[in-house]
Design a protein around this motif. Sequence first.
Motif, mmCIF file in Angstrom:
data_model
loop_
_atom_site.group_PDB
_atom_site.id
_atom_site.type_symbol
_atom_site.label_atom_id
_atom_site.label_comp_id
_atom_site.label_asym_id
_atom_site.label_seq_id
_atom_site.Cartn_x
_atom_site.Cartn_y
_atom_site.Cartn_z
ATOM 1 N N ARG A 128 24.592 41.110 40.188
ATOM 2 C CA ARG A 128 23.370 41.962 40.302
ATOM 3 C C ARG A 128 22.380 41.282 39.768
ATOM 4 O O ARG A 128 21.219 41.175 40.382
ATOM 5 N N LEU A 129 22.600 41.032 38.366
ATOM 6 C CA LEU A 129 21.461 40.412 37.744
ATOM 7 C C LEU A 129 20.864 38.890 38.119
ATOM 8 O O LEU A 129 19.905 38.488 38.203
ATOM 9 N N TRP A 130 21.984 38.261 38.781
ATOM 10 C CA TRP A 130 21.885 36.931 39.166
ATOM 11 C C TRP A 130 20.880 37.169 40.628
ATOM 12 O O TRP A 130 19.888 36.263 40.605
ATOM 13 N N GLU A 131 21.186 38.094 41.378
ATOM 14 C CA GLU A 131 20.092 38.224 42.430
ATOM 15 C C GLU A 131 18.712 38.386 41.961
ATOM 16 O O GLU A 131 17.789 37.892 42.547
ATOM 17 N N SER A 183 26.911 42.134 54.606
ATOM 18 C CA SER A 183 26.152 42.032 55.954
ATOM 19 C C SER A 183 24.997 41.696 55.793
ATOM 20 O O SER A 183 24.300 41.223 56.774
ATOM 21 N N SER A 184 24.187 42.274 54.871
ATOM 22 C CA SER A 184 22.740 42.129 54.660
ATOM 23 C C SER A 184 22.417 40.771 53.830
ATOM 24 O O SER A 184 21.265 40.725 53.219
ATOM 25 N N VAL A 187 23.543 42.082 47.130
ATOM 26 C CA VAL A 187 23.997 41.959 48.453
ATOM 27 C C VAL A 187 25.614 41.142 48.158
ATOM 28 O O VAL A 187 26.344 41.228 48.762
ATOM 29 N N THR A 188 25.569 40.620 46.883
ATOM 30 C CA THR A 188 26.842 39.951 46.355
ATOM 31 C C THR A 188 27.744 40.806 45.863
ATOM 32 O O THR A 188 27.287 41.395 44.906
ATOM 33 N N LYS A 189 28.906 40.737 46.186
ATOM 34 C CA LYS A 189 29.912 41.278 45.447
ATOM 35 C C LYS A 189 30.585 40.677 44.166
ATOM 36 O O LYS A 189 31.135 39.432 44.025
ATOM 37 N N PRO A 190 30.779 41.591 43.134
ATOM 38 C CA PRO A 190 31.204 41.077 41.904
ATOM 39 C C PRO A 190 32.492 40.402 42.392
ATOM 40 O O PRO A 190 33.529 40.865 43.111
ATOM 41 N N PHE A 208 31.848 30.131 51.761
ATOM 42 C CA PHE A 208 31.863 30.473 50.392
ATOM 43 C C PHE A 208 31.052 31.781 50.279
ATOM 44 O O PHE A 208 31.470 32.559 49.489
ATOM 45 N N LEU A 209 29.927 31.904 50.694
ATOM 46 C CA LEU A 209 29.103 33.269 50.557
ATOM 47 C C LEU A 209 29.635 34.107 51.468
ATOM 48 O O LEU A 209 29.106 35.254 51.175
#
Length: 676
Positions: free
Chosen positions: A307-310, A556-557, A460-463, A549-550
């Motif tokens: 989450r912090l990465w985004e 989906s968003s 958007v990214t899942k851990p 990879f992504l």
Amino acid sequence: MLTVGYSISFLFSLAVRLILATLSIFGVCFIEVLEMSQTPPFPAKSEPPSQIDEKCLQQWIIAFCIIRFDLERGQVIEECYPAGALTEKEELDVSFSSFPDSVSQHQSRSSIHDCFFFYRIKRRNSHQNMSMASSEYVEKQDRVTSRKQTDRDLMKGRNAGTYNQRFLYGFVFNRQRHDERLKRGGEQKSVVVLSHSPYTCVFRHLLQILGPLYFENGSKALGYIASYVSRWPAPVPGQEVDLLIGNASLKVNLPPPHCLPSDSGVFEDSASSLAPLLPSNLSVPHGLFHESDLFGAFRGLLSQLWRLWELLLLGEPILVFAPTPSNCSEAVASLVSLAAPLLFSVDFRPYFTIHDPDFANLNSIQEASSYPPMVLGVTNFIFLRSLQNMPHIVSVGNPTKNFSRSIPLSQRAPGQVEGIQKLSLSKFTPKNLLNAVKKDGPLSLMSEHKEAVWSNYVAVTKPDTSILNRLVDAGMSPRVEESMSVVNNDILRRHFLELTTNFLAPFGPYFKANTPSEMLSPFVDPPPLPAFDAEEFLVNLSERGPGKFLQKRMRSSWLELYRRFLKGHNFLPWFRRKRAVAKKEQYRLWRQARLKITINDLISTMSELELVDCFHAIERNLQGELQYGEANEDTEQVRTKLRKDLQIVFSFLSEDMQQLMMMNPERALLLHRHDQ
């Protein structure tokens, strides 16, 4: 039992040796010869140092400062070398930033407490608009840069975009000595190294030597260290350098040029940074603060790193609250390192105090207004009230853990090892991923410190639970814990480097340099790089997809993340720098082709009209080399080749055309020089 015990001891010793051996493989800075637990590498009575070359010294260090906290006068700079390196206002800024905030400290009452931290402040002598964000500054400079300026930069072999050094990095070795016989029960003093470069891997270790050396030998320690630093080779971003300090050898991999903030000066970049694939050599730094303790700083918030990465990619304002400046600066550095290999253009402050001139501006922001893009590290509770409307607030650090990793274990007070909480690295599952997000607000930190994230942003990214489950539990031993952090940091950093690289991969075609074909004259201007249109890019990406990879790591968003990234404060500076590097690489390829081509083969079948065009193209390249080519090693070779080619093409023209060409005095001079 004795045999088993011996085997375990042997295996443990072997494991420690392997871990230490892998430090260099992981790209961690290390010191040879000198053990940090020993006396600094200088005898008690030494000969005076050789004369110091201040110009060479300032390639690395702007100034050394000794700052004392006086009960009546506050922070006082006792010494500053070289004298006059700072303005009066800058001296004041440095003084206030070089001490822990007493309001927020949670310390043991041991006799001596040493800590390392660093900060980043704006220089007061810059003529640029200091309230302008980095990305806005880059954008403004890009608009006013002319085509002629860009061509000159390419001819000189450097990228377009030269910026003043607008920020100053302060690296602090702070010593607090508790003594009930003194007023207020103790005293504190800071040894500070100031630089324009964010090289924590260098200055952290330098201060591990300079700090104890100063408190043992006094002011002459500054002269000794300055004399050694002034003999260091000039820093080359992206290269390994071997730096001598007394009997110690500090081998350091400096961060690459493509990640250095634009305020660090002229950036020299290579075509290798254009590759959209994961770098083959993961042992060297690919971003800023590669050596920061990412695992240690966020060990209670590991599931929140994605989450912090985004938020970092998007350039969102983030407030980082920690109990100590050491926790604080380490956490901010770790966050910035997550963005590698992306150029992080958002303003970041590893340790920010209420005395910073920018605090008044931040404090005046109304509730309905938005905060500027920044990562702000603080320790004072006042910020929890004055900046409580920051959209993303992160609380890190453990008040019971009294010391940062930067000071060797043997130099810590006996009581400082106690109270280290054991990290429970049980298997991460979707059910416990939200445990770190606290429902109560950040003001609750005023009564009890805890590690938490307050943000309404939905990632958007899942851990990646497979990454989390690979992390090693260090147990209770501080020495083993420090070694295991190296392993855990490598696991996390490799993953986020791969994540960022794959996220940026769709932009790769826009940085592809064109090479001259056999059928095309290398003397003509190379075709422009592919034009970029944001909406067209998003449409094509939607049809193509983000890649395997992504795809399996994002919801989906995912396209909305790209849309927000294009509007964020990191995209334009990164994209423009990449384009500048691509143009430089394309210019190099075409320049090489002009050296290799045999002009007679090229013009043998040309009509006179084509010969005239070829003549003008060679003439234009020759004039460019004569005007801007001084910085290239092969400039004279290129000039000679172009003059010769120009004369050959001229000889193939008809007499009437030759006479017409010679009517231009400058052209006649070019041809006449060749005849001479």
